[in-house]
Design a protein around this motif. Structure first.
Motif, PDB file in Angstrom:
ATOM      1  N   LEU A 138       0.549  -1.219   0.014  1.00  0.00           N
ATOM      2  CA  LEU A 138      -0.106  -0.133   0.228  1.00  0.00           C
ATOM      3  C   LEU A 138       0.786   1.444   0.139  1.00  0.00           C
ATOM      4  O   LEU A 138       0.236   2.183  -0.711  1.00  0.00           O
ATOM      5  CB  LEU A 138      -1.034  -0.094   1.190  1.00  0.00           C
ATOM      6  N   GLY A 139       1.871   1.163   0.689  1.00  0.00           N
ATOM      7  CA  GLY A 139       2.829   2.462   0.828  1.00  0.00           C
ATOM      8  C   GLY A 139       3.760   2.670  -0.535  1.00  0.00           C
ATOM      9  O   GLY A 139       4.425   3.701  -0.729  1.00  0.00           O
ATOM     10  N   GLU A 140       3.506   2.015  -1.670  1.00  0.00           N
ATOM     11  CA  GLU A 140       4.052   2.361  -2.941  1.00  0.00           C
ATOM     12  C   GLU A 140       3.503   3.362  -3.585  1.00  0.00           C
ATOM     13  O   GLU A 140       3.894   3.929  -4.594  1.00  0.00           O
ATOM     14  CB  GLU A 140       4.171   1.141  -3.901  1.00  0.00           C
ATOM     15  N   GLY A 141       2.542   3.717  -3.258  1.00  0.00           N
ATOM     16  CA  GLY A 141       1.794   5.050  -3.794  1.00  0.00           C
ATOM     17  C   GLY A 141       1.011   4.913  -5.285  1.00  0.00           C
ATOM     18  O   GLY A 141       0.728   5.521  -5.936  1.00  0.00           O
ATOM     19  N   PHE A 142       0.282   3.399  -5.211  1.00  0.00           N
ATOM     20  CA  PHE A 142      -0.564   3.329  -6.323  1.00  0.00           C
ATOM     21  C   PHE A 142      -2.170   2.918  -6.040  1.00  0.00           C
ATOM     22  O   PHE A 142      -2.146   2.816  -4.913  1.00  0.00           O
ATOM     23  CB  PHE A 142      -0.142   1.840  -6.827  1.00  0.00           C
ATOM     24  N   ASN A 143      -3.181   3.252  -6.927  1.00  0.00           N
ATOM     25  CA  ASN A 143      -4.432   2.858  -6.864  1.00  0.00           C
ATOM     26  C   ASN A 143      -4.377   1.468  -7.183  1.00  0.00           C
ATOM     27  O   ASN A 143      -4.034   1.053  -8.306  1.00  0.00           O
ATOM     28  CB  ASN A 143      -5.107   3.689  -7.700  1.00  0.00           C
ATOM     29  N   ILE A 144      -4.578   0.624  -6.068  1.00  0.00           N
ATOM     30  CA  ILE A 144      -4.580  -0.926  -6.426  1.00  0.00           C
ATOM     31  C   ILE A 144      -5.900  -1.749  -6.558  1.00  0.00           C
ATOM     32  O   ILE A 144      -6.642  -1.246  -5.608  1.00  0.00           O
ATOM     33  CB  ILE A 144      -3.625  -1.521  -5.085  1.00  0.00           C
ATOM     34  N   ILE A 145      -6.051  -2.440  -7.568  1.00  0.00           N
ATOM     35  CA  ILE A 145      -7.181  -3.343  -7.403  1.00  0.00           C
ATOM     36  C   ILE A 145      -6.844  -4.545  -7.376  1.00  0.00           C
ATOM     37  O   ILE A 145      -5.853  -5.070  -8.153  1.00  0.00           O
ATOM     38  CB  ILE A 145      -7.968  -3.099  -8.814  1.00  0.00           C
ATOM     39  N   VAL A 146      -7.248  -5.505  -6.428  1.00  0.00           N
ATOM     40  CA  VAL A 146      -6.862  -6.798  -6.226  1.00  0.00           C
ATOM     41  C   VAL A 146      -7.789  -7.661  -6.621  1.00  0.00           C
ATOM     42  O   VAL A 146      -8.953  -7.755  -6.311  1.00  0.00           O
ATOM     43  CB  VAL A 146      -6.406  -7.116  -4.785  1.00  0.00           C
ATOM     44  N   TYR A 147      -7.326  -8.829  -7.406  1.00  0.00           N
ATOM     45  CA  TYR A 147      -8.421  -9.708  -8.019  1.00  0.00           C
ATOM     46  C   TYR A 147      -8.157 -11.061  -7.593  1.00  0.00           C
ATOM     47  O   TYR A 147      -7.012 -11.445  -7.168  1.00  0.00           O
ATOM     48  CB  TYR A 147      -8.262  -9.761  -9.673  1.00  0.00           C
ATOM     49  N   ASP A 148      -9.289 -11.962  -7.166  1.00  0.00           N
ATOM     50  CA  ASP A 148      -8.859 -13.027  -6.984  1.00  0.00           C
ATOM     51  C   ASP A 148      -8.795 -14.096  -7.972  1.00  0.00           C
ATOM     52  O   ASP A 148      -8.768 -13.638  -9.191  1.00  0.00           O
ATOM     53  CB  ASP A 148     -10.259 -13.810  -6.019  1.00  0.00           C
ATOM     54  N   GLU A 149      -8.548 -15.560  -7.932  1.00  0.00           N
ATOM     55  CA  GLU A 149      -8.452 -16.468  -8.855  1.00  0.00           C
ATOM     56  C   GLU A 149      -9.561 -16.385  -9.809  1.00  0.00           C
ATOM     57  O   GLU A 149      -9.281 -16.853 -10.867  1.00  0.00           O
ATOM     58  CB  GLU A 149      -7.953 -17.670  -8.580  1.00  0.00           C
ATOM     59  N   THR A 150     -10.653 -16.024  -9.680  1.00  0.00           N
ATOM     60  CA  THR A 150     -11.797 -16.246 -10.585  1.00  0.00           C
ATOM     61  C   THR A 150     -11.955 -14.752 -11.314  1.00  0.00           C
ATOM     62  O   THR A 150     -12.891 -14.720 -12.211  1.00  0.00           O
ATOM     63  CB  THR A 150     -13.048 -16.451  -9.756  1.00  0.00           C
ATOM     64  N   GLY A 151     -11.020 -13.847 -10.949  1.00  0.00           N
ATOM     65  CA  GLY A 151     -11.256 -12.447 -11.716  1.00  0.00           C
ATOM     66  C   GLY A 151     -12.083 -11.386 -10.957  1.00  0.00           C
ATOM     67  O   GLY A 151     -12.263 -10.554 -11.483  1.00  0.00           O
TER      68      GLY A 151
END
Length: 184
Positions: free
Chosen positions: A163-176
């Motif tokens: 989280l501290g890297e400065g990105f807007n992150i979207i995390v997906y599971d194995e099903t997408g």
């Protein structure tokens, strides 16, 4: 946001360019996701595998070979990607943003232009990735064949985004399915 990263469309709405980056182990679904993201209007897909296969045919035999060719390609494409983003064209990079250093390159791209960004992280376990990799190798549709041994060697370098890297992150599971989202 810099004014150059926004364009006005035909009906007067402002459209903002977005840089899409992907992070995930080999065969986690990065190329599938990037193809879907690239279907959006005013969006260009740049695929590292396709560029490397075309520019460096039969030259990738080791992880060192890949790293040196990929670094050259990132250097070559940096200004081009920034020009596209500044022109209001969204860019989907089908590159593995799997280490802090590759993510630093991605960060520099959107920071220089002042555009929006998304880091799409496909959080898929090794067992599923290896099964998908075997199927991909059998299909012959991918420009590179990767053995299970090579998968293990490459995956040792994988570092999930923090989280501290400065990105807007979207995390997906194995099903997408989206499991988590930060930022805009």
């Amino acid at each position: 946001m810099t004014p150059v990263s926004r364009v006005v469309d035909a009906v007067g709405r402002r459209e903002t360019a977005v840089l899409h980056m992907v992070c995930g182990k080999i065969a986690s679904g990065k190329s599938t996701l990037t193809a879907r993201l690239a279907d959006a209007a005013r969006t260009v897909l740049v695929s590292e595998d396709k560029w490397i296969a075309c520019l460096y045919p039969h030259e990738i035999h080791t992880l060192t070979d890949y790293a040196s060719r990929a670094a050259r390609m990132r250097t070559l494409l940096t200004e081009h990607i920034q020009v596209l983003l500044a022109a209001g064209i969204s860019v989907v990079l089908d590159f593995p943003f799997n280490t802090a250093s590759t993510r630093a390159w991605g960060h520099s791209l959107f920071q220089a232009v002042g555009c929006e960004h998304r880091l799409h992280y496909l959080d898929v376990n090794d067992e599923i990735c290896k099964a998908r990799l075997m199927a991909r190798n059998v299909s012959g549709e991918h420009p590179f064949q990767t053995s299970e041994e090579q998968y293990d060697q490459i995956t040792r370098y994988f570092v999930p985004p923090a989280l501290g890297e400065g990105f807007n992150i979207i995390v997906y599971d194995e099903t997408g399915k989206v499991r988590f989202r930060t930022g805009s």
